[in-house]
Structures are given as C-alpha cells and as structure tokens.
Scaffold this motif. Structure first.
Motif, PDB file in Angstrom:
ATOM      1  N   LEU A 319       0.809  -1.211   0.000  1.00 14.43           N
ATOM      2  CA  LEU A 319       0.000   0.000   0.000  1.00 14.43           C
ATOM      3  C   LEU A 319       0.850   1.271   0.000  1.00 14.43           C
ATOM      4  N   PHE A 320       1.904   1.256   0.836  1.00 13.34           N
ATOM      5  CA  PHE A 320       2.610   2.513   1.057  1.00 13.34           C
ATOM      6  C   PHE A 320       4.009   2.587   0.435  1.00 13.34           C
ATOM      7  N   PHE A 321       4.630   1.445   0.201  1.00  7.63           N
ATOM      8  CA  PHE A 321       5.942   1.463  -0.439  1.00  7.63           C
ATOM      9  C   PHE A 321       5.913   0.495  -1.615  1.00  7.63           C
ATOM     10  N   PRO A 322       5.096   0.782  -2.619  1.00  8.93           N
ATOM     11  CA  PRO A 322       4.885  -0.223  -3.659  1.00  8.93           C
ATOM     12  C   PRO A 322       6.158  -0.669  -4.366  1.00  8.93           C
ATOM     13  N   ARG A 323       7.192   0.170  -4.350  1.00  5.76           N
ATOM     14  CA  ARG A 323       8.404  -0.258  -5.010  1.00  5.76           C
ATOM     15  C   ARG A 323       9.328  -1.002  -4.070  1.00  5.76           C
ATOM     16  N   GLY A 324       8.878  -1.196  -2.845  1.00  5.62           N
ATOM     17  CA  GLY A 324       9.728  -1.909  -1.907  1.00  5.62           C
ATOM     18  C   GLY A 324      10.456  -0.932  -1.003  1.00  5.62           C
ATOM     19  N   ILE A 325      10.719  -1.374   0.218  1.00  7.09           N
ATOM     20  CA  ILE A 325      11.332  -0.473   1.194  1.00  7.09           C
ATOM     21  C   ILE A 325      12.754  -0.100   0.793  1.00  7.09           C
ATOM     22  N   VAL A 326      13.551  -1.096   0.462  1.00  7.81           N
ATOM     23  CA  VAL A 326      14.963  -0.811   0.173  1.00  7.81           C
ATOM     24  C   VAL A 326      15.111   0.024  -1.092  1.00  7.81           C
TER      25      VAL A 326
END
Lengths: 341, 319, 242
Positions: A319-326
């Motif tokens: 929902l909030f980091f669709p590209r992934g956290i890293v």
C-alpha cells in the motif's frame, strides 16, 4: 575486463567505489565470522543466507521480466527431495553429495522447462502464471504429503509423508564435510556467486531485453525478440536458483518436509522480494535477510503472530511502499539516479 | 465429493424392470452422473466468487480460500448457537459479503489496474486471515453434521445433501443470470465490465459497482464455504483445499463472460475429473485437472468463455 | 545506390488478404505489392483498416484468408519476431517506446543485426533526430515529437529492409513533420523501403512515390502520387462525400 564491466553496470542498486567499498567490508565481516559469531549464530545466519538465491531468481523473473511466479518453492522442494534421494542412496561415496546436488538442480530445471513450456508458449495473460505456478506447488505438497508408508521410497530413501525425509547427507567435497563454520563459508561463497552472476546477467543485453519485455512485450517482440523463449529461459533459471536454495536447505538441516512447498512457504519469497524491492537484486538480498531474521526472532520468542505480522508487513508495503522499502530508500538517497522502473 | 462407493449394504433391487441386472446398470449410470454432478457443483461453488470478481475487475483474489473459510466459520458458529443450517449459510453470505466490502474499500481498490499488485496484496491478506484465525480461534472447530440423509440406488450410496447442492448451484447460476441480465444494477455492472470509462461518462457509479461486485464475490465465497463446511473439517487452513480447484476452474473459464465461463468450465473439468477420480482417486483427479487446464489454455489462451464469445460472434455478420 | 535491396523487385506482397473482427470487416480482399526501394504511402479515412493491415503484415493478427509474401517467400504463418528478423520493422500508431526506461535503455534494446548501410542509416537518423545514446531521460519525459523519432530509431537500430510507419508524424508541428520527411527521404535514398500510413497530405506529397488509398478495408486506389491525388473520387472520400 568484460566481466568487471558487467558486474559494475547500472541495472542494480549501487555502482562505483561508493558502493563496492562498503560491500567489500560487509563481505569481509562475514568472512571473519569465527571472530565475532558463535557457531550457533553462524548456523542461523546460514539459514537467512541460503534463501537468497531463490529470492534472486524471483527477482529476475518478477522484477526484471515482469512474470510473477507464486510457486518458486516447488523447485526448492524438488531439488531438496531429489538431493535427498540421490545423495541418500550414495551414502559412503564421497562424490555422492555432489552427484545429488547436480541431480537436484537438473530435476528442478527439467520440471520448470516442461511446465514453463506449457505456460509461456501458450501466450497466456500474465495473471494466469501466478495461479498455475501456485497450483503446481500445492499439488506437489499434497502429493508429498501422502507419501507416508514404506512403499514410498526410492532405493533406500523414504519420502516420509508429512513427517518428511530425514537423515539427508550434508554436502561434502572430497573428504571434507560441510557443517558449522565451513558450511557457513560454503553458503556465503555460493550466494555471492549467485548474486554476482545475476548482476552480470541484468547488466548484459539479456537483462535489457528482460526489462523491455516487462515494459511492453509486444513492442519487444516487434523488435525481433522471441518473447516466449526469453520468459521460458528466465523461468527455468529462476527455478534453478530456487533449487540452489533447496539444496542448501537440506544440506543445512539434513531434512525436508512437504510444508516447505506448501501455501505458507510459497508466500515467503514473494514477501521477501516485494518488501525489499522486486526490481533490484541488492534490495531483494536485504529484504530476504531481514525478513528471515525477523521471522526467526519472532517465532523463537514464541510469538504466534509472526506470520500475521509478516503478512501485515506485506500489505503495508504494497500500500505505502509499492516499489519496496529498500528500493524506496535507495532512490531517496540518490537523487541523480533516474527511475528505471 | 466421492461419497459413493460400496459403503451401504445393497438394496433389494426392485423387480419389474427386468430384474437386478438392469437395476445394477442403472445404478452405475446414476452413480457416474451423480459424481459428475457433484464434481461440477464442487468446482462451481469453489470458483463462483472468484470469477465474479475476476470478470469485473480483472483481479484474482488470493484471499478467496480464506473468505470461504470465514464463511464456514460463520456458519459453524451460528449453527453451534442453534441457528438452523440453511439460515447459517445465509448468515455466512451476508457476513463475508460485508467483510468483502470493507476489504475493498480499505485495500483492494488501490490496486485496480495493477493486477499483479492486487494478487500480492490479497495474498498478504489471506496470510493474515488464516494465521489470525489460528491464533484467535484455535486449530479446530466442531464439525457440522451433513444435513439430509443418504439414500441408495443399487450398491451405491447417494447423499441427499449433495443432490441438494447441485440444485442450489443451478439456482445460483440462474439467480446470477437474472441479476446480470434482468436488473438495472446488473446492466450497470455489465457496462462497467465492458468499458468503465464509458459507463462512468453515462452516469454509472463505477466505484459503487466495484464495491458491490467485490462484496458479492466475497459473499458467494462465504456461502460456498458454509455449504461445503459439513463435508470437511473446520480449521483455519481449510481454505487451502479449495484454492487449487477454484483457480483451475477460473483459469479454464476465463473472464470474458462470468456465468458462461464458470458454468462451462465446471462442467468441462468435471467431465475430465470424474472418470479419473472414479478410477484412481481424488488426488489424481485434481492432478488431471491441472493437466487439463494446461492443455486447454495452450489451445485457448483466454479461456473457454472467450471462445464461446467468439463462436457466438461468428454468427453475427454485418453487411 | 540501392545497395542491399533487389532493385525493382517486389519486396512485400499481399494477396487477397481478409480479416474480420466479429461483425466488422477490417480487411476486404486486399492485394498489394510493395516495390523494393520505394516509398509508399497508405492513406484513407479513419477506420479504413490501415493499422489492421500493418498488424497483418507483421503477424500481430492472423488473416482469415489470403497470403503474405516477403521477397517471394510466404510468411503468412510466420511469427512476428521471425518476420522482424527477416527484415521487417514497425512503429505503432500510438507511440510504443518504453516509457519507464531511459532513452539510453530504449536504444540498447533492439537487436543489432545491422549491415554497414543499415548502421549508417541509424547513425544518420540518430544525429538528425537529435537523440543521444547516453541520454538518461526517461522516454515518457522527452517531448512528443522526439518520442516518435525515438521509436523510428529503435526500429532502424535493427537494420530492417522495410519499415512500416503508422502515422509517425501524428501530433507533430509542421516543422517537425517536414524534418521527419527529410530524414525519411534520405533513408530511402540509401536503400530503405518505406511504407507509411499518414493523414498529413503535405507529408505525403513530400515523401511518397506511390500512394494507396484504403476505404472500408479495401484498396480504393493505388498508383503514383500525382495520379492518385488528382482523382476526384479520392478527394471525395477524404471530404466524406463517398
């Protein structure tokens, strides 16, 4: 040298001395393990590390090529069980584990090749691939689960039904058997090799075509590429990488059960890759290591909510980091770098 | 499924139709038809909620199995409190339907147009639901006994309940057909399915349609779970057993036409599964399903409903 | 001059091509020959079937009837990527560059199967279209006309014998259109066969040797530029009187 050029390219996070120096430091720290880790800690870290090749394979397949497979664990299991059978029957022979490893990888590749043929050469819509790969792994679990009973064996090795296959031999080369710290080094070297190999692949022209297929498969085809072959080949490669993880797993714990190919396990690689950042190899490494560590920390404290938390983490990230956290962090840290999606 | 097989002592055959021999053959035919019907009904029940959502939003809801599980749990809890079975099923439909609406509002709607993202996020939800249920309600629930009795024809036993379920499936298909083709909301839904932008421009509240569709799909899943609850054990991961058949049915049916796809796919796959299951066993029946699905999509990549659609259009000639 | 083409031979040919979508006839018994080394413009009102025709040529769609020949060899059943490798190139009506990839990445994708003449054409176009292989700007960020040029470049990078351009100057200003025409003329002079679907009559006049008019999926007229554009019935189609 061409190899150095390929390793150094753009398609993964990090390049140049600013990246490679810290990278080398981290690798060196791992190599100096006996100095600051107990053997038990090294044993645990081996587990976090051994899942990385499977995650790298999914990263190539999903992040770079745009094909989502929910069933990578099937090849993990196929390689593991095959190794168990071959090496288990060749106990006493020093080249047994090596033969078993090759057999395991070959089995994973073969199943992926056949299955992949039906899926990719049919030019199905992309949402069908996750479904069919998931179904395959579920069927595999059901099959393996009902292999209790003495008649379910190959040579002297029992499948063991839901209790799984036990007594699987550790890996050995010559007379050296890998366990403890030597196993840790073995995993580290293999994982590094897989990472650098994948990095070379994505920076080479194969990688560029994968990106193109992900972005617009039709356009790529009308530039002269056989899309189905490329997707199929990447699928088989991802299966082999998952197989590497499977091999390392049985060589680490000396056992495997059908749960390793079940629904819950199947979710994990997708979660590691999605949370880290599916289209960057390094992000996936972070994600896999961190989430395995988290899972272990939570479950070893008896926290029943471990999988609920991880599932929640997946939803939150989507929902909030669709590209992934890293990947999000990496992009934030390097404003000059353009998004290459 | 598979409730036949010489479990019941043979019934004295009625003479007058040519004797026991004819009765036996009739029994075999009846048994095969029964197996075919129950297999098809099972597949249809597994897949219906999924296809409704897929047809509208092009989203595969990976939490589908868990929604069925929630339906089974709702019905079980209601039943344990003395609610009659059929009413418990309705409760399951309503409760899971409402839950689906909430899920759509909070999470799913952000993934329209992002199919793979929707797959992943619904998988995360399924993980939370299954594990959460395990933690909150424990590993087992008391089972619901199968309503209706058994009756026998020849040496085969037939479950009244399953016969009832075949009837319910037929009624469901009919009801869905009526909903989509004879009501205004169904018209709006079909318009949104074909061209959402156009539908919006014509005043259709597509947001509401999406929510209602997801809610309907979830409710149907819950109802299916409740209906299938008496046939299996109630535990947090029970949704898993329905996932493979549901997905295979959906993949073969395709999204082009919800009702035609669900119906034709269930029937076709049951045609494949019944003989295999009959001869070799349930597990291999499911394996054959997967093989059949692989072959069918190789031949008709966008599913049977799309092929049906094309065949119907072939007849239409302009000029 | 025409270094790598069979001079005055027929490069691409279709015979009695037909395609129907449901109740709509998109291509109706089309027979057409495209001469090697020429520039052929296909014009006609919207919905006349021009883009469908290109899809059929490339193999994106399969015809219901008819044959497609490349240098005399039948390619009707050949898969699209195989046709491209034979020497076919296509740009799409709606620009299909890789929007989320940089210009550099876009240009790195096409297969480099180039002869030296094709290499020269690519370099020439690269310079005249003012694009750079080192540009890190995303394709969706560059101006529209440059994105159109980028797609043409990507096709040229594969060293095709014939390019099918579907409305390459759509959305371009008159200067940009004229520039495109100039580049295409030069490319043709070095031996590239060009077939282009266009609406812009000024462009057609600058570029075309032959013109084919399509209407309701059929070939309405086919011949040298001057002859076809002089015909009253052709003008009537465009003005909607037919």
């Amino acid at each position: 040298m061409r190899i150095l050029e390929l390793i150094g390219g753009n398609e993964d996070i990090g390049r140049g001395p600013l990246f490679w120096l810290p990278f080398a430091l981290v690798v060196a720290a791992f190599l100096a393990a006996p100095a600051w880790l107990t053997e038990f800690e090294a044993y645990n870290i081996s587990f976090y590390l051994l899942n990385i090749p499977m995650a790298l394979g999914l990263c190539l397949l999903w992040g770079y090529c745009g094909v989502l497979s929910f069933g990578q664990v099937a090849y993990f299991g196929i390689a593991g069980y095959t190794y168990g059978i071959v090496a288990g029957n060749l106990v006493g022979l020093s080249w047994g584990p090596l033969a078993g490893s090759l057999a395991g990888l070959a089995a994973a590749a073969a199943v992926a090749a056949v299955f992949g043929y039906f899926v990719f050469y049919a030019r199905v819509q992309m949402w069908i691939v996750p479904i069919l790969t998931l179904v395959l792994t579920l069927l595999l679990e059901t099959f393996l689960g009902q292999t209790a009973g003495y008649q379910w064996r190959v040579g002297s090795v029992q499948f063991g039904g839901y209790n799984g296959m036990t007594g699987i031999p550790s890996f050995q080369l010559g007379s050296h058997v890998f366990f403890g710290f030597s196993f840790f080094y073995y995993v580290l070297v293999l994982v590094l090799a897989c990472y650098l190999g994948c990095r070379m692949l994505v920076n080479a022209s194969w990688g560029k075509v994968l990106l193109a297929i992900r972005e617009d498969a039709l356009r790529t085809e009308i530039l002269g590429y056989d899309i189905r072959f490329r997707q199929w080949a990447t699928f088989v490669l991802a299966a082999v990488l998952a197989g590497v993880s499977g091999l390392l797993y049985v060589q680490w714990g000396n056992y495997i059960t059908p749960t390793q190919v079940g629904l819950l396990q199947a979710a994990l690689p997708v979660i590691w890759v999605a949370v880290g950042g599916r289209d960057k190899l390094l992000a996936v490494i972070f994600g896999t290591y961190a989430l395995n560590w988290l899972n272990y920390s939570l479950s070893s404290q008896g926290n029943q909510y471990a999988l609920v938390i991880i599932g929640g983490l997946l939803v939150a990230v989507m929902l909030f980091f669709p590209r992934g956290i890293v990947v999000s962090i990496a992009e934030f840290l390097s404003p000059r770098r353009r998004r290459s999606a | 499924m598979g409730l036949t097989g010489g479990l019941v002592p043979p019934v004295i055959a009625a003479t007058g139709f040519g004797g026991e021999r004819a009765m036996d053959e009739l029994a075999v035919i009846a048994s095969v038809l029964y197996q075919f019907g129950t297999n098809a009904a099972f597949l249809l029940l597994c897949a219906l909620g999924l296809i409704v959502i897929l047809g509208m939003m092009n989203i595969i809801n990976l939490a589908h199995g868990e929604l069925m599980m929630l339906g089974a749990y709702t019905a079980t809890i209601a039943y344990q409190r003395g609610v009659p079975f059929w009413l418990s099923v309705v409760c399951a439909f309503v409760a899971v339907g409402i839950f689906g609406a909430i899920l759509e509002r909070l999470v799913v709607r952000r993934f329209y147009g992002r199919e793979l993202g929707a797959l992943v996020v619904t998988w995360g939800i399924s993980l939370i639901l299954a594990q959460g249920t395990l933690v909150l309600l424990g590993p087992f629930m008391p089972a619901i006994p199968i309503p209706g009795g058994n009756f026998a024809v020849g040496q085969y036993s037939f479950s009244g309940y399953w016969i009832g379920m075949i009837v319910v499936c037929a009624a469901l298909i009919a009801a869905l057909w009526w909903l989509y083709n004879r009501t205004e909301i169904g018209l709006h839904a079909r318009a949104t399915m074909q061209n959402a932008t156009m539908a919006r421009a014509l005043g259709v509240n597509t947001d509401r349609i999406y929510m209602l569709t997801f809610s309907l799909g979830a409710g149907l899943a819950g109802m299916s779970g409740a209906l299938l609850a008496p046939t299996t054990s109630i535990q947090p991961f029970m949704g898993q057993q329905f996932v493979a058949p549901a997905f295979i049915t959906v993949v073969v049916g395709g999204a082009a036409n919800v009702i035609a796809g669900a119906l034709s796919s269930s029937l076709l796959l049951s045609l494949v599964k019944t003989p295999v299951g009959f001869l070799v066993g349930a597990f291999w029946g499911t394996v054959v399903l997967l093989l059949a699905a692989l072959i069918i999509i190789r031949l008709i990549p966008d599913g049977i409903s799309a092929a049906i659609q094309r065949w119907l259009e072939r007849g239409a000639r302009v000029r | 001059m025409n270094a790598d083409s069979t001079s005055n031979g027929t490069l691409l040919e279709v015979e009695h091509l037909a395609k129907r979508f449901g109740g709509v006839v998109a291509t109706d018994d089309v027979s057409l020959a495209i001469e090697s080394g020429g520039v052929q413009c296909i014009i006609g009102p919207n919905g006349a079937g021009k883009s469908t025709f290109f899809s059929l040529l490339c193999g994106i769609q399969q015809p219901d009837a008819g044959r497609i020949l490349f240098e005399g060899r039948e390619i009707t059943r050949l898969l699209p990527f195989a046709r491209v490798r034979l020497g076919l190139g296509l740009t799409f009506q709606t620009n299909r560059t890789f929007g989320e990839l940089s210009v550099r990445q876009n240009l790195a994708v096409p297969m480099a199967l180039r002869s030296s003449e094709a290499e020269e054409r690519y370099r020439y176009a690269l310079e005249l279209f003012e694009l750079s292989e080192a540009d890190e700007a995303l394709a969706r960020e560059i101006p529209h006309h440059q994105r159109q040029w980028l797609e043409i470049l990507m096709v040229l990078a594969g060293g095709p014998r014939v390019v099918l351009l579907d409305e390459p100057t759509a959305g371009m200003s008159p200067e940009e259109t004229s520039h495109t025409a100039k580049v295409l003329r030069h490319l043709n002079a070095t031996g590239l066969t060009i077939v282009v679907v266009e609406h812009d009559i000024a462009f057609v006049r600058e570029v075309a040797e032959r013109v084919t008019v399509m209407h309701y999926g059929r070939i309405f007229a086919d011949g040298p530029l001057a002859d076809v554009t002089a015909r009253q019935d052709v003008r009537d189609i465009y003005l909607g009187r037919a």
